[in-house]
Design an enzyme around this catalytic site. Structure first.
Site, mmCIF file in Angstrom:
data_model
loop_
_atom_site.group_PDB
_atom_site.id
_atom_site.type_symbol
_atom_site.label_atom_id
_atom_site.label_comp_id
_atom_site.label_asym_id
_atom_site.label_seq_id
_atom_site.Cartn_x
_atom_site.Cartn_y
_atom_site.Cartn_z
ATOM 1 N N GLY A 56 0.829 -1.204 0.000
ATOM 2 C CA GLY A 56 0.000 0.000 0.000
ATOM 3 C C GLY A 56 0.859 1.248 0.000
ATOM 4 C CG ASN A 57 -0.177 4.674 -1.576
ATOM 5 O OD1 ASN A 57 -0.837 5.584 -1.072
ATOM 6 N ND2 ASN A 57 -0.613 3.981 -2.623
#
Ligand code: CTP
Ligand code: CA
Length: 228
Positions: A33-34
Site C-alpha cells: 500500500g502507500n
C-alpha cells in the site's frame, strides 16, 4: 461545512473522482500500500457535489467517512479502481486524486505465506498496474471534457509534472511536493502548482478543503468558458 447547492455552477454535469491509496494483495493477510490518506480527493469530491455536480467517488481504503452528496464506490486494488471508474463513465469531469499503486504482486498467494525455519525470505515478483488516468484521458468518444490528474514528486516538481501532463494526455495536473518534510501525505494542507497547456501557476499553501474549493471554482469557470 459546505452546503450542497443543487443549483450551483456545476448543475447538470457529472464528475468522477478517484481518491485514497490502493491495496495490492500479497496473500490473504498482507498487501502493498502507500501513505495516501484520501483527504485531498475526498475534499474535491465534496466540493464538486457542493457546486451542484453529480459526483461518483471511487475510493481506496481510507479512514474517512463517505462525503455527503456523492455516490461512493469503495474498492481495494488498482484493477478494481479502473473497473469501477470505467463503469461510472461517461462523465464531464474526471479528477484522478488517488495514489494508485504502480505495481502489484504478480500473483496473489491463495494461503497465508508461512515462515520456514531457517529458510530464505520469499521473493515477490511484481507486475505493472494499469494507469487509470492515462486510460481515461486517452482520446475517444468517452473521454471526459476536463481531465485533471495529480503528480506526486519529491524533486523537480514542475518539470516532472509538466512531462506527466503531456504523457498522460491530461488537461491539467496538480503538481505537489510530497517530500517527507512537507507533511503532505496524511497532512491537512497542500501546496501545488497547477499545470495547464498555458504553463505552471503556483498556488499558495492551502488547507486541502480550501484547495478543493479553489479547484472547483476554476473548473466551473473553465467549463463555462468552453461552452460559450
Ligand atoms: N495514476 C493512475 N493510475 C496509476 C498511476 C497513477 O491513475 N496506475 C494517476 C494518479 O492518480 C495521478 C497521476 O496518475 O493523478 C500521477 O500519479 P504519479 O504517481 O505522480 O505518477 P506516475 O505516472 O505513477 O509516475 P511515478 O510514480 O513514476 O512518478
Ligand atoms: Ca506512481
Amino acid at each position: 461545512a459546505l452546503r450542497i447547492l443543487s443549483d450551483g455552477p456545476l448543475k447538470g454535469l457529472k464528475a468522477l473522482v478517484t481518491s485514497g491509496p490502493t491495496y495490492e494483495a500479497i496473500d490473504p493477510v498482507r498487501f502493498i500500500g502507500n501513505r495516501s490518506s484520501g483527504k485531498q480527493g475526498h475534499a474535491i469530491a465534496l466540493a464538486l457535489a457542493a457546486a451542484g455536480a453529480e459526483v461518483t467517488l471511487v475510493a481506496g481504503p481510507t479512514a474517512l467517512a463517505d462525503p455527503t452528496g456523492c455516490k461512493t464506490v469503495r474498492i481495494e486494488s488498482a484493477a478494481e479502481m479502473l473497473a469501477a471508474v470505467q463503469k461510472a463513465l461517461p462523465a464531464d469531469i474526471f479528477v484522478a486524486a488517488a495514489a494508485v499503486a504502480d505495481w502489484r504482486p504478480a500473483a496473489e498467494a491463495a494461503q497465508k505465506m508461512k515462515k520456514r525455519d531457517g529458510g530464505e525470505p520469499p521473493r515477490i515478483d511484481l507486475a505493472t498496474n494499469p494507469d487509470i488516468l492515462a486510460t481515461i484521458a486517452a482520446p475517444g468518444p468517452k473521454r471526459p471534457r476536463l481531465v485533471i490528474g495529480f503528480a506526486a514528486e519529491t524533486e523537480k516538481v514542475v518539470e516532472y509534472a509538466t512531462a506527466k501532463r503531456q504523457k498522460k494526455n491530461s488537461d491539467w495536473i496538480l503538481a505537489n511536493d510530497v517530500s517527507a518534510e512537507t507533511g503532505t501525505f496524511g497532512g491537512s494542507d497542500n501546496k501545488v502548482h497547477l499545470i495547464t497547456a498555458d504553463g505552471a501557476e503556483e498556488w499558495p499553501r492551502l488547507a486541502k478543503t480550501d484547495l478543493a474549493q479553489r479547484l472547483v471554482a476554476r473548473i466551473a469557470a473553465t467549463l463555462k468558458d468552453k461552452s460559450k
